[in-house]
Design an enzyme around this catalytic site. Structure first.
Site, short mmCIF file in Angstrom:
data_model
loop_
_atom_site.label_atom_id
_atom_site.label_comp_id
_atom_site.label_asym_id
_atom_site.label_seq_id
_atom_site.Cartn_x
_atom_site.Cartn_y
_atom_site.Cartn_z
N ASP A 63 100.43 50.97 -12.16
CA ASP A 63 101.92 49.84 -12.42
C ASP A 63 102.50 49.55 -11.51
O ASP A 63 103.68 50.45 -10.34
CB ASP A 63 102.88 51.29 -13.35
CG ASP A 63 104.55 50.48 -13.80
OD1 ASP A 63 105.09 48.77 -13.10
OD2 ASP A 63 105.16 50.74 -14.56
N HIS A 64 102.66 48.29 -10.91
CA HIS A 64 102.96 47.49 -10.05
C HIS A 64 104.78 47.80 -10.06
O HIS A 64 104.57 47.69 -8.13
CB HIS A 64 101.57 46.13 -10.25
CG HIS A 64 103.50 45.62 -10.93
ND1 HIS A 64 102.68 44.56 -11.45
CD2 HIS A 64 104.28 44.07 -10.77
CE1 HIS A 64 103.34 43.87 -12.44
NE2 HIS A 64 104.04 43.82 -11.59
N HIS A 83 106.42 48.93 -17.14
CA HIS A 83 107.32 49.14 -16.06
C HIS A 83 108.53 50.08 -16.98
O HIS A 83 109.70 50.85 -15.94
CB HIS A 83 107.37 48.21 -15.86
CG HIS A 83 105.82 47.26 -15.70
ND1 HIS A 83 105.57 48.03 -14.97
CD2 HIS A 83 105.95 46.17 -15.89
CE1 HIS A 83 104.20 46.59 -14.98
NE2 HIS A 83 104.04 45.61 -16.10
N1 LIG Z 1 97.22 38.38 -14.08
C1 LIG Z 1 98.55 38.77 -13.69
O1 LIG Z 1 99.38 38.61 -13.37
C2 LIG Z 1 98.47 40.03 -14.57
C3 LIG Z 1 99.55 41.00 -13.99
C4 LIG Z 1 99.61 43.02 -14.25
C5 LIG Z 1 98.29 43.19 -15.26
N2 LIG Z 1 97.64 42.43 -15.20
C6 LIG Z 1 96.50 43.30 -15.49
O2 LIG Z 1 95.06 42.86 -14.65
C7 LIG Z 1 93.28 42.57 -15.88
C8 LIG Z 1 93.24 41.04 -15.62
O3 LIG Z 1 94.54 40.35 -16.00
P1 LIG Z 1 93.74 38.56 -15.88
O4 LIG Z 1 94.66 38.02 -15.75
O5 LIG Z 1 93.35 38.44 -14.28
O6 LIG Z 1 92.56 38.47 -16.84
P2 LIG Z 1 91.59 36.96 -16.60
O7 LIG Z 1 92.60 35.92 -15.76
O8 LIG Z 1 91.52 36.45 -18.34
O9 LIG Z 1 90.00 37.54 -16.04
C9 LIG Z 1 89.29 38.36 -16.27
C10 LIG Z 1 88.78 38.83 -15.27
O10 LIG Z 1 87.56 39.23 -16.92
C11 LIG Z 1 86.17 38.96 -16.58
N3 LIG Z 1 85.71 39.75 -18.38
C12 LIG Z 1 86.13 39.40 -19.51
N4 LIG Z 1 84.98 40.40 -19.97
C13 LIG Z 1 83.97 40.29 -18.78
C14 LIG Z 1 82.83 40.50 -19.90
N5 LIG Z 1 82.53 41.29 -21.48
N6 LIG Z 1 81.57 40.77 -19.23
C15 LIG Z 1 81.84 40.43 -17.57
N7 LIG Z 1 83.16 39.83 -16.87
C16 LIG Z 1 84.78 40.03 -18.01
C17 LIG Z 1 86.49 37.33 -16.62
O11 LIG Z 1 84.97 36.72 -15.69
P3 LIG Z 1 84.35 35.90 -16.24
O12 LIG Z 1 85.88 34.57 -16.50
O13 LIG Z 1 83.75 34.87 -15.02
O14 LIG Z 1 84.43 35.41 -17.59
C18 LIG Z 1 87.06 37.44 -15.57
O15 LIG Z 1 86.72 37.85 -14.11
C19 LIG Z 1 94.70 42.78 -17.59
O16 LIG Z 1 94.24 44.14 -17.67
C20 LIG Z 1 95.81 42.33 -17.46
O17 LIG Z 1 96.62 43.15 -17.83
C21 LIG Z 1 97.37 41.07 -15.16
#
Ligand SMILES: NC(=O)c1ccc[n+]([C@@H]2O[C@H](COP(=O)([O-])OP(=O)(O)OC[C@H]3O[C@@H](n4cnc5c(N)ncnc54)[C@H](OP(=O)(O)O)[C@@H]3O)[C@@H](O)[C@H]2O)c1
Length: 523
Positions: A210-211, A273
């Site tokens: 939980d950042h 959060h």
């Molecule tokens: N982004 C934020 O600011 C943020 C903040 C707090 C929490 N989070 C949490 O962090 C997590 C990631 O979020 P994100 O925003 O970074 O998501 P995202 O941009 O959609 O990235 C998802 C990643 O997972 C990979 N991926 C998805 N399905 C896959 C599969 N079946 N096999 C292999 N690779 C797969 C994608 O790879 P490819 O693109 O190469 O397919 C990509 O690298 C989530 O749980 C989110 O709730 C994110």
């Protein structure tokens, strides 16, 4: 098996980092390989890779570490390294340009696997990477798996790690799992995910992020409460009238409409959060600063949180969705016009709940008002402790409007603490005015704390679970919010959109407090 080390990555430029000079060597993390599932994603690019490089620049990584990225995009090692360099250039603050000897040493430790998370061959490739890291970078076989992926694949990845014998039973050193939020989408799905994970990892090996808990002022709340004597005697129902916890954003859903439209503000912010902040405000003093001592007390708060009575949800919880408006002088579209959001979406972009805690300290008499929303007037996360009024007013006959004391912990964008109290206005008459004492982190200490992801990554590498949420608390928080979620899913909001982008939020939220003779602090 846990290994401790006191050796930092060598300063390849031969200089001492003045910021970290004198830092206890216990702050340096264990040697390990960090495996980033979701290595091409937004979180890795914006937060994780800049944080890891910053740890390296600030001598907080051990001499022996390696990073393996894993996701579907077809990249070579070099393409991955280039992309990570760009992400550090774009999002890395205070680390300088990624070049020179430190960068060269960092980048040679990065490697990449491309494939689906259910591809058995990729896990074989992962095993080879881990073995190579062990011999080339002396990682001692310690592995930190970081699930920066869509939550739907969390369980799948853990299952495959187990099938490939890459779990804690089989690794040569320690093996830990860091999981991003959200942990489940309701009580049932959270329990299912937990049962998938606990087949492979024990609670001591699971780090649920939980950042918010990694933010400096959140930890300072603990210091404020438990390293001073002046606040604790007042910290109960006799002196505190109410607590308001706000997490307000000016941004909309940006590129994450698809995810957000299935989540909403209650799941996305309040369940994790904001409720976590509430537990830190409400908990009893732990017997030590040890992770479990602290997490025991946080859990007890949730056990004492009164369930919202079925059939009276509207008296305790309100929701909102933004329509078009103006934020910081710029036109903002309505939520339903955002990319990947349904034209008739019933998803809330604002949620507020009133909770009570039935224990000796709070006696069920102090409302904890929690709110979070998008596209509000101002970005502002804070905890406000509102104290009771003086029992008898000696002053104020001249029409002075002085207020009860309040203590505000500001979390973002400014970080600091303000205490408001009443003082005599200069002059012959006894006029009273409310004034405030302010402490701001930047100017107060002349230095800023580490960004949340840096702190959390380093803590996970050194095995400190204090700032990570334990399963019992996750489950208890879902127990609090799930009845509201179910009620909102069953009853469509008839008045959406019910607040304009750039406003203070929906009228219903004001009414929630007005019924108790209270009002939200203005954003
Ligand atoms: N982004 C934020 O600011 C943020 C903040 C707090 C929490 N989070 C949490 O962090 C997590 C990631 O979020 P994100 O925003 O970074 O998501 P995202 O941009 O959609 O990235 C998802 C990643 O997972 C990979 N991926 C998805 N399905 C896959 C599969 N079946 N096999 C292999 N690779 C797969 C994608 O790879 P490819 O693109 O190469 O397919 C990509 O690298 C989530 O749980 C989110 O709730 C994110």
């Amino acid at each position: 098996m846990t290994t401790t080390t006191t050796v930092a990555a060598p300063r390849v430029d031969g200089e001492q980092n003045p910021l970290r000079a004198g830092l206890p060597s216990s702050r340096i993390t264990d040697p390990c390989t960090i495996v980033l599932f979701g290595a091409t994603g937004d979180l890795t690019m914006r937060m994780l890779m800049p944080a890891l490089y910053s740890l390296r620049v600030h001598d907080m990584l051990p001499a022996d570490f390696a990073i393996v990225g894993y996701s579907r995009t077809q990249w070579s090692d070099d393409q991955f390294r280039e992309a990570m360099k760009r992400s550090i250039q774009q999002f890395g603050a205070d680390v300088g340009a990624p070049e020179g000897a430190i960068w060269d040493d960092f980048v040679r430790r990065l490697s990449y696997i491309s494939g689906d998370f259910d591809d058995v061959a990729c896990y074989e490739s992962l095993r080879k990477h881990l073995e190579e890291d062990l011999s080339e970078f002396q990682t001692r076989g310690n592995v930190l798996y970081y699930l920066a992926t869509p939550p739907v694949v969390f369980g799948e990845i853990v299952k495959h790690l187990d099938l490939a014998k890459l779990g804690p039973e089989d690794t040569k050193g320690w093996c830990r799992l860091v999981i991003e939020k959200p942990f489940g989408t309701d009580l049932v799905s959270a329990r299912k995910l937990q049962s998938q994970i606990e087949r492979v990892f024990s609670e001591k090996q699971i780090y649920r992020i939980d950042h918010y808990l990694g933010k400096e002022p959140v930890q300072d709340l603990l210091a404020l409460r438990f390293s001073n004597v002046i606040f604790e005697p007042l910290w109960n129902y006799r002196y505190i009238k109410s607590v308001q916890i706000t997490a307000a954003e000016t941004v909309g859903v940006e590129q994450r409409g698809g995810y957000y439209d299935r989540a909403g503000a209650l799941r996305d912010m309040i369940q994790n959060h904001v409720i976590n902040l509430m537990t830190l405000v409400a908990m009893e003093p732990p017997v030590s600063a040890d992770a479990d001592a602290l997490r025991d007390e946080k859990f007890k708060v949730l056990r004492a949180t009164r369930p919202i009575p079925a059939g009276r949800m509207d008296e305790f919880a309100v929701r909102g969705q933004y329509g078009e408006g103006e934020v910081a002088g710029k036109e903002a579209p309505a939520y339903r016009s955002e990319p990947d959001v349904g034209a008739k979406s019933n998803t809330e972009t604002f949620a507020a709940v009133k909770l009570s805690i039935d224990n000796w300290r709070w006696g069920g008499q102090v409302p904890f008002y929690l709110r979070s929303g998008k596209r509000l007037k101002r970005k502002n996360s804070e905890i406000a402790i509102e104290f009771r009024n003086v029992p008898h007013r000696l002053f104020g006959e001249m029409g002075d409007q002085f207020e009860a004391n309040s203590l505000v912990v500001r979390i973002q964008p400014e970080e600091g603490i303000s205490l408001s109290f009443n003082a005599k206005y200069p002059g012959q008459a006894m006029h009273i005015r409310t004034v405030s004492m302010d402490f701001a982190y930047g100017s107060g200490f002349g230095t800023k704390g580490a960004p949340a992801y840096e702190r959390l990554l380093a803590d996970a590498m050194r095995g400190n679970q204090t700032l990570f949420t334990r399963w019992d608390a996750v489950e208890a928080a879902w127990e609090v919010v799930t009845p509201v979620l179910e009620y909102w899913e069953d009853t469509r909001a008839k008045d959406f959109p019910n607040y304009a982008a750039g406003s203070q939020g929906p009228k219903a939220a004001d009414e929630l407090l007005a019924r108790e003779g209270e009002a939200w602090r203005q954003l």
